[in-house]
Enzyme design. Structure first.
Site, PDB file in Angstrom:
ATOM      1  N   ASN A   1      -4.183 -10.313   3.886  1.00 19.23           N
ATOM      2  CA  ASN A   1      -5.824 -10.078   4.058  1.00 19.23           C
ATOM      3  C   ASN A   1      -6.540 -11.400   4.330  1.00 19.23           C
ATOM      4  OD1 ASN A   1      -6.754  -7.110   4.209  1.00 19.23           O
ATOM      5  ND2 ASN A   1      -6.060  -7.234   1.945  1.00 19.23           N
TER       6      ASN A   1
ATOM      7  N   ASP B   1       0.840  -8.302   2.925  1.00 17.08           N
ATOM      8  CA  ASP B   1      -0.446  -8.141   3.569  1.00 17.08           C
ATOM      9  C   ASP B   1      -1.446  -9.353   2.835  1.00 17.08           C
ATOM     10  OD1 ASP B   1      -3.065  -7.653   4.507  1.00 17.08           O
ATOM     11  OD2 ASP B   1      -2.796  -5.602   3.920  1.00 17.08           O
TER      12      ASP B   1
ATOM     13  N   GLU C   1       0.878  -1.021   0.004  1.00 16.76           N
ATOM     14  CA  GLU C   1       0.031  -0.061   0.104  1.00 16.76           C
ATOM     15  C   GLU C   1       0.892   1.211  -0.059  1.00 16.76           C
ATOM     16  OE1 GLU C   1      -4.339   0.525   1.572  1.00 16.76           O
ATOM     17  OE2 GLU C   1      -3.365  -0.774   3.078  1.00 16.76           O
TER      18      GLU C   1
ATOM     19  N   TYR D   1       0.228  -7.849  -1.943  1.00 15.96           N
ATOM     20  CA  TYR D   1      -0.868  -7.272  -1.221  1.00 15.96           C
ATOM     21  C   TYR D   1      -2.079  -7.835  -1.821  1.00 15.96           C
ATOM     22  CZ  TYR D   1      -4.205  -3.602   0.149  1.00 15.96           C
ATOM     23  OH  TYR D   1      -5.209  -3.012   0.847  1.00 15.96           O
TER      24      TYR D   1
ATOM     25  N   ASP E   1      -1.951   1.106  10.176  1.00 22.30           N
ATOM     26  CA  ASP E   1      -2.903   0.253  10.995  1.00 22.30           C
ATOM     27  C   ASP E   1      -2.267  -1.141  10.885  1.00 22.30           C
ATOM     28  OD1 ASP E   1      -3.109   0.056   8.353  1.00 22.30           O
ATOM     29  OD2 ASP E   1      -5.294   0.312   8.073  1.00 22.30           O
TER      30      ASP E   1
END
Length: 259
Positions: free
Chosen positions: A151, A149, A34, A108, A249
């Site tokens: 997710n 990441d 990101e 990602y 985050d």
């Protein structure tokens, strides 16, 4: 060799915090997600002045991945194979030319919400392509890893409140099964190879005081080929970074390899 993966949630917003982290923690290789920047606007020279080789696969305002490495890189490629029409910048890979060369893939993975729906269909299709690339890496029989990441919340102990995530794309059964299919090809999930039990998280929402209540989830992962797993010394989550000024985050996850 110390390698970290870190979703920075925007290079523009996190420039100072990222610089401080690189200075203090000094990873040999940092896989970033990101970055939210096109390649031309990424502050390459700043990080080169810090001693890093910089490779990016960017996209305006969304997504974007990068590799920062103090060790020479070879054979840099961008984009996950399998869909020539996919314009989302979510995959970058290169060979880190240390004492033992390591193929590193920074990813990602799509969020997929709302689920079900087109975004969730894209997530699952992307994971099918990830599965195919993972098989290719295994067939090469070289030290390689896929990190970033994902997710994906792999199992209930990876969430403070798993029931709150039951219908979310990160924890739906189809998502976890797709992750497990990749893992079951023969990869080692580095963190769970070194640490067991609950209360280990890499993401906390900005809302509702999630950090203060440790209401987190673990969605940032390292998957290692057998040849890379043989080099694994440790894997850990740098959780205290979430409490710093202007945090992402997410927090970094690290592996240490004998390479």
């Amino acid at each position: 060799m110390k390698i970290a993966t870190f979703n920075i949630n925007g290079i523009k917003a996190r420039m100072e915090a990222l610089t401080d982290w690189l200075t203090e923690s000094a990873p040999d290789v940092a896989l970033l997600q990101e970055i939210k920047s096109i390649d031309e606007n990424f502050p390459r020279e700043h990080f080169e002045d810090m001693g890093y080789i910089v490779e990016t696969h960017g996209q305006k305002s969304f997504n974007g991945v990068a590799i920062l490495s103090k060790i020479p890189l070879e054979d840099v490629t961008r984009g996950l194979p399998g869909d020539d029409e996919d314009e989302q910048a979510r995959w970058i890979e290169a060979t880190v030319m240390g004492d033992t060369p390591i193929r590193v893939c920074g990813l990602y993975l799509p969020n997929g919400n709302p689920a079900p729906g087109p975004k969730y269909d894209y997530k699952l299709a992307w994971m099918d392509r990830l599965h195919a690339r993972a098989k290719d890496l295994l067939n090469q029989e070289v030290p390689a890893l896929m990190a970033g990441d994902y997710n994906i919340i792999p199992q209930a102990e990876d969430a403070k409140r798993p029931d709150a995530w039951r219908d979310d794309a990160l924890f739906r059964m189809e998502s976890r099964e797709a992750f497990r299919r990749v893992l079951n090809l023969g990869f080692t999930e580095a963190f769970r190879a070194t640490t067991l039990g609950p209360e280990h998280y890499s993401f906390w929402d900005y809302q509702a005081g999630a950090w203060n209540r440790n209401d987190g989830i673990r969605i940032d992962h390292f998957l290692l080929t057998p040849q890379c797993a043989d080099l694994l010394g440790n894997c850990w989550i740098e959780s205290d970074l979430r409490g710093r000024d202007k945090p992402s985050d997410h927090v970094p996850v690290w592996v240490e390899l004998a390479a």
